[in-house]
Design a protein around this motif. Structure first.
Motif, PDB file in Angstrom:
ATOM      1  N   GLN A 273      28.973  33.769  86.481  1.00 60.44           N
ATOM      2  CA  GLN A 273      29.372  33.892  87.875  1.00 60.44           C
ATOM      3  C   GLN A 273      30.516  34.881  88.008  1.00 60.44           C
ATOM      4  N   SER A 274      30.703  35.379  89.228  1.00 63.99           N
ATOM      5  CA  SER A 274      31.936  36.075  89.534  1.00 63.99           C
ATOM      6  C   SER A 274      33.039  35.043  89.708  1.00 63.99           C
ATOM      7  N   LEU A 275      34.277  35.490  89.648  1.00 64.38           N
ATOM      8  CA  LEU A 275      35.395  34.568  89.843  1.00 64.38           C
ATOM      9  C   LEU A 275      35.334  33.928  91.223  1.00 64.38           C
TER      10      LEU A 275
ATOM     11  N   PHE B 233      39.842  25.687 104.106  1.00 61.36           N
ATOM     12  CA  PHE B 233      40.084  27.096 104.419  1.00 61.36           C
ATOM     13  C   PHE B 233      40.939  27.724 103.325  1.00 61.36           C
ATOM     14  N   SER B 234      41.053  29.029 103.362  1.00 62.52           N
ATOM     15  CA  SER B 234      41.720  29.803 102.300  1.00 62.52           C
ATOM     16  C   SER B 234      41.085  29.480 100.950  1.00 62.52           C
ATOM     17  N   SER B 235      39.766  29.423 100.949  1.00 62.03           N
ATOM     18  CA  SER B 235      39.021  28.965  99.782  1.00 62.03           C
ATOM     19  C   SER B 235      39.210  29.859  98.563  1.00 62.03           C
ATOM     20  N   LEU B 236      39.493  31.141  98.787  1.00 58.37           N
ATOM     21  CA  LEU B 236      39.713  32.087  97.690  1.00 58.37           C
ATOM     22  C   LEU B 236      41.154  32.585  97.688  1.00 58.37           C
ATOM     23  N   SER B 237      42.038  31.796  98.292  1.00 58.75           N
ATOM     24  CA  SER B 237      43.468  32.140  98.351  1.00 58.75           C
ATOM     25  C   SER B 237      43.663  33.579  98.831  1.00 58.75           C
ATOM     26  N   GLN B 238      43.029  33.882  99.961  1.00 63.30           N
ATOM     27  CA  GLN B 238      43.117  35.197 100.592  1.00 63.30           C
ATOM     28  C   GLN B 238      42.759  36.339  99.649  1.00 63.30           C
ATOM     29  N   GLY B 239      41.812  36.080  98.745  1.00 64.33           N
ATOM     30  CA  GLY B 239      41.330  37.126  97.853  1.00 64.33           C
ATOM     31  C   GLY B 239      41.959  37.132  96.487  1.00 64.33           C
ATOM     32  N   LEU B 240      43.003  36.307  96.287  1.00 60.30           N
ATOM     33  CA  LEU B 240      43.624  36.249  94.963  1.00 60.30           C
ATOM     34  C   LEU B 240      42.658  35.695  93.922  1.00 60.30           C
ATOM     35  N   LEU B 241      41.788  34.772  94.328  1.00 61.32           N
ATOM     36  CA  LEU B 241      40.835  34.164  93.403  1.00 61.32           C
ATOM     37  C   LEU B 241      39.518  34.941  93.386  1.00 61.32           C
ATOM     38  N   THR B 242      39.646  36.242  93.281  1.00 63.91           N
ATOM     39  CA  THR B 242      38.510  37.142  93.111  1.00 63.91           C
ATOM     40  C   THR B 242      38.902  38.172  92.053  1.00 63.91           C
ATOM     41  N   ASP B 243      37.993  39.077  91.746  1.00 65.04           N
ATOM     42  CA  ASP B 243      38.327  40.136  90.785  1.00 65.04           C
ATOM     43  C   ASP B 243      38.889  41.376  91.467  1.00 65.04           C
ATOM     44  N   LYS B 244      39.237  41.232  92.756  1.00 66.32           N
ATOM     45  CA  LYS B 244      39.674  42.374  93.558  1.00 66.32           C
ATOM     46  C   LYS B 244      40.917  43.061  92.996  1.00 66.32           C
ATOM     47  N   TYR B 245      41.833  42.277  92.430  1.00 66.29           N
ATOM     48  CA  TYR B 245      43.128  42.831  92.039  1.00 66.29           C
ATOM     49  C   TYR B 245      43.297  42.962  90.521  1.00 66.29           C
TER      50      TYR B 245
ATOM     51  N   LEU C 268      50.623  37.238 101.753  1.00 66.09           N
ATOM     52  CA  LEU C 268      49.808  37.931 100.769  1.00 66.09           C
ATOM     53  C   LEU C 268      50.363  39.338 100.603  1.00 66.09           C
ATOM     54  N   ASN C 269      50.971  39.598  99.459  1.00 72.49           N
ATOM     55  CA  ASN C 269      51.570  40.894  99.207  1.00 72.49           C
ATOM     56  C   ASN C 269      51.547  41.172  97.702  1.00 72.49           C
ATOM     57  N   PRO C 270      51.932  42.369  97.267  1.00 71.15           N
ATOM     58  CA  PRO C 270      51.873  42.696  95.842  1.00 71.15           C
ATOM     59  C   PRO C 270      52.614  41.724  94.936  1.00 71.15           C
ATOM     60  N   THR C 271      53.686  41.094  95.442  1.00 74.24           N
ATOM     61  CA  THR C 271      54.415  40.137  94.616  1.00 74.24           C
ATOM     62  C   THR C 271      53.542  38.942  94.245  1.00 74.24           C
ATOM     63  N   GLN C 272      52.809  38.394  95.233  1.00 79.42           N
ATOM     64  CA  GLN C 272      51.921  37.277  94.958  1.00 79.42           C
ATOM     65  C   GLN C 272      50.807  37.681  93.984  1.00 79.42           C
ATOM     66  N   VAL C 273      50.301  38.888  94.145  1.00 80.83           N
ATOM     67  CA  VAL C 273      49.264  39.371  93.226  1.00 80.83           C
ATOM     68  C   VAL C 273      49.792  39.402  91.801  1.00 80.83           C
TER      69      VAL C 273
ATOM     70  N   SER D 144      43.353  47.080 100.805  1.00 78.44           N
ATOM     71  CA  SER D 144      43.380  45.622 100.751  1.00 78.44           C
ATOM     72  C   SER D 144      44.455  45.054 101.652  1.00 78.44           C
ATOM     73  N   ARG D 145      44.285  43.787 102.025  1.00 74.17           N
ATOM     74  CA  ARG D 145      45.284  43.128 102.879  1.00 74.17           C
ATOM     75  C   ARG D 145      46.603  42.954 102.155  1.00 74.17           C
ATOM     76  N   ALA D 146      46.560  42.807 100.817  1.00 75.12           N
ATOM     77  CA  ALA D 146      47.800  42.688 100.051  1.00 75.12           C
ATOM     78  C   ALA D 146      48.626  43.963 100.150  1.00 75.12           C
ATOM     79  N   LYS D 147      47.961  45.121 100.093  1.00 76.10           N
ATOM     80  CA  LYS D 147      48.672  46.402 100.182  1.00 76.10           C
ATOM     81  C   LYS D 147      49.140  46.666 101.605  1.00 76.10           C
ATOM     82  N   LYS D 148      48.277  46.351 102.582  1.00 73.80           N
ATOM     83  CA  LYS D 148      48.609  46.629 103.981  1.00 73.80           C
ATOM     84  C   LYS D 148      49.661  45.679 104.535  1.00 73.80           C
ATOM     85  N   GLY D 149      49.790  44.477 103.913  1.00 71.93           N
ATOM     86  CA  GLY D 149      50.756  43.506 104.416  1.00 71.93           C
ATOM     87  C   GLY D 149      50.361  42.897 105.737  1.00 71.93           C
ATOM     88  N   THR D 150      49.051  42.784 105.996  1.00 71.16           N
ATOM     89  CA  THR D 150      48.599  42.241 107.272  1.00 71.16           C
ATOM     90  C   THR D 150      48.687  40.729 107.329  1.00 71.16           C
ATOM     91  N   ILE D 151      48.908  40.073 106.172  1.00 74.04           N
ATOM     92  CA  ILE D 151      49.085  38.633 106.126  1.00 74.04           C
ATOM     93  C   ILE D 151      50.452  38.357 105.511  1.00 74.04           C
TER      94      ILE D 151
END
Length: 338
Positions: A274-276, A220-232, A250-255, A240-247
């Motif tokens: 491939q995509s990231l 689980f957490s295969s993409l590290s809650q979206g960190l291992l994507t091109d989202k940020y 996962l927040n802007p500091t981790q990004v 995003s969940r990083a901005k909303k702080g729903t986890i």
């Protein structure tokens, strides 16, 4: 009326779970987020349909998934009672008990009282007769591991689960409970650890135990809650969940802490065509003990994109060495579990 894509099994990879007879789709759909009472139900239906149309047969729940806790199971039950009912025997549906679910001393952890009650509640919410896999979601420091094992064994003997698993257990704890399950002849087949490029400690602690005991893992957490994507890569999206702080972890500091590493990994992924996210999923599946990796999604298109990772699972030695070098600069990151 929904009818599944007749070609769905031709585009998915299915991996055997340890030395059991069960196979899992190499990519499974996790319902931790976006399947709760606060999420649009029609989108949930479309995501379940899209996943199955792509050959995903493993659907992963837990008693406390939502929000509100329990609502992911209830919503999934509504979907199963509708268009998906005819496909029940083609699915592997899992749930778990172990995190806080109801007030008082019995709504948490791993006692026989808590696990049995939670499993019964989960079956009621989903409307299912049984779970294909039922997990102990985390080890209980105040309950003997034998009691937790016996509770899971009881679920199998009562016909409420076909197989059992554990999640978030250390290598030593996994070895200890495996010995008990072996004595009981319990069909314990799988461990669910947090595993991705940023969290690799289980490679040295857990995976050797699974290999020795002929068990498998679903990560689980295969993409590290979206960190291992091109989202940020171009900033943090407002929705995003990083901005909303729903986890919590996962927040802007981790990004910010991972951005340089993600940029380098993204270049390597592009060179692979491939995509990231696709490369990160393929990288997880390189481990022989990993039978399946869980993805999350907020819309069907994300599921389509992630499943395309299966088109390029191979890595050259140079690519693996380059990934290791990039990750070595980052180090292991541990921000909690689900």
């Amino acid at each position: 009326m929904y009818q599944a894509d007749e070609h769905r099994y031709q585009q998915m990879v299915y991996n055997r779970v340890g030395d059991s007879g069960l196979k899992l789709s190499a990519i499974g759909l996790g319902l931790w987020n976006n399947f709760g009472s606060v999420d649009p139900f029609d989108t949930q239906v479309r995501m379940i349909h899209q996943a199955f149309d792509l050959g995903i047969t493993y659907f992963d729940l837990a008693n406390n998934y939502g929000p509100e806790p329990g609502s992911a199971e209830a919503n999934f039950g509504r979907i199963m009672a509708g268009d998906m009912h005819a496909y029940r025997d083609q699915l592997v549906i899992a749930s778990k008990a172990g995190y806080v679910m109801w007030p008082g001393p019995y709504g948490n952890w791993g006692s026989r009282k808590s696990i049995i009650a939670s499993a019964n509640q989960s079956l009621q919410r989903t409307g299912l007769d049984y779970f294909d896999i039922f997990y102990s979601h985390r080890p209980d420091p105040n309950t003997a591991i034998e009691e937790t094992a016996l509770a899971l064994d009881q679920l199998v003997r009562q016909g409420k689960a076909l197989y059992v698993g554990i999640s978030n257990y250390s290598g030593a704890q996994t070895a200890a409970i495996t010995a008990i399950f072996n004595d009981l002849h319990t069909p314990f087949i799988i461990h669910q650890p947090r595993y991705n490029m940023f969290n690799r400690d289980v490679e040295h602690d857990l995976f050797p135990v699974l290999k020795r005991e002929h068990k498998a893992a679903v990560g689980f957490s295969s993409l590290s809650q979206g960190l291992l994507t091109d989202k940020y890569l171009n900033g943090i999206p407002a929705d995003s969940r990083a901005k909303k702080g729903t986890i919590p972890f996962l927040n802007p500091t981790q990004v910010d802490q991972t951005l340089k590493t993600v940029e380098q990994l993204n270049v390597l992924a592009q060179n692979r065509g491939q995509s990231l996210a696709q490369m990160a999923l393929a990288w997880n599946l390189r481990v022989p003990e990993i039978a399946s990796v869980l993805i999350g999604a907020s819309r069907p298109e994300q599921i389509v994109n992630n499943v395309q990772a299966l088109q390029h699972l191979d890595f050259t030695d140079d690519e693996l060495a380059a990934i290791d070098q990039i990750l070595a600069q980052q180090g292991d990151i541990s921000w909690g579990a689900h």
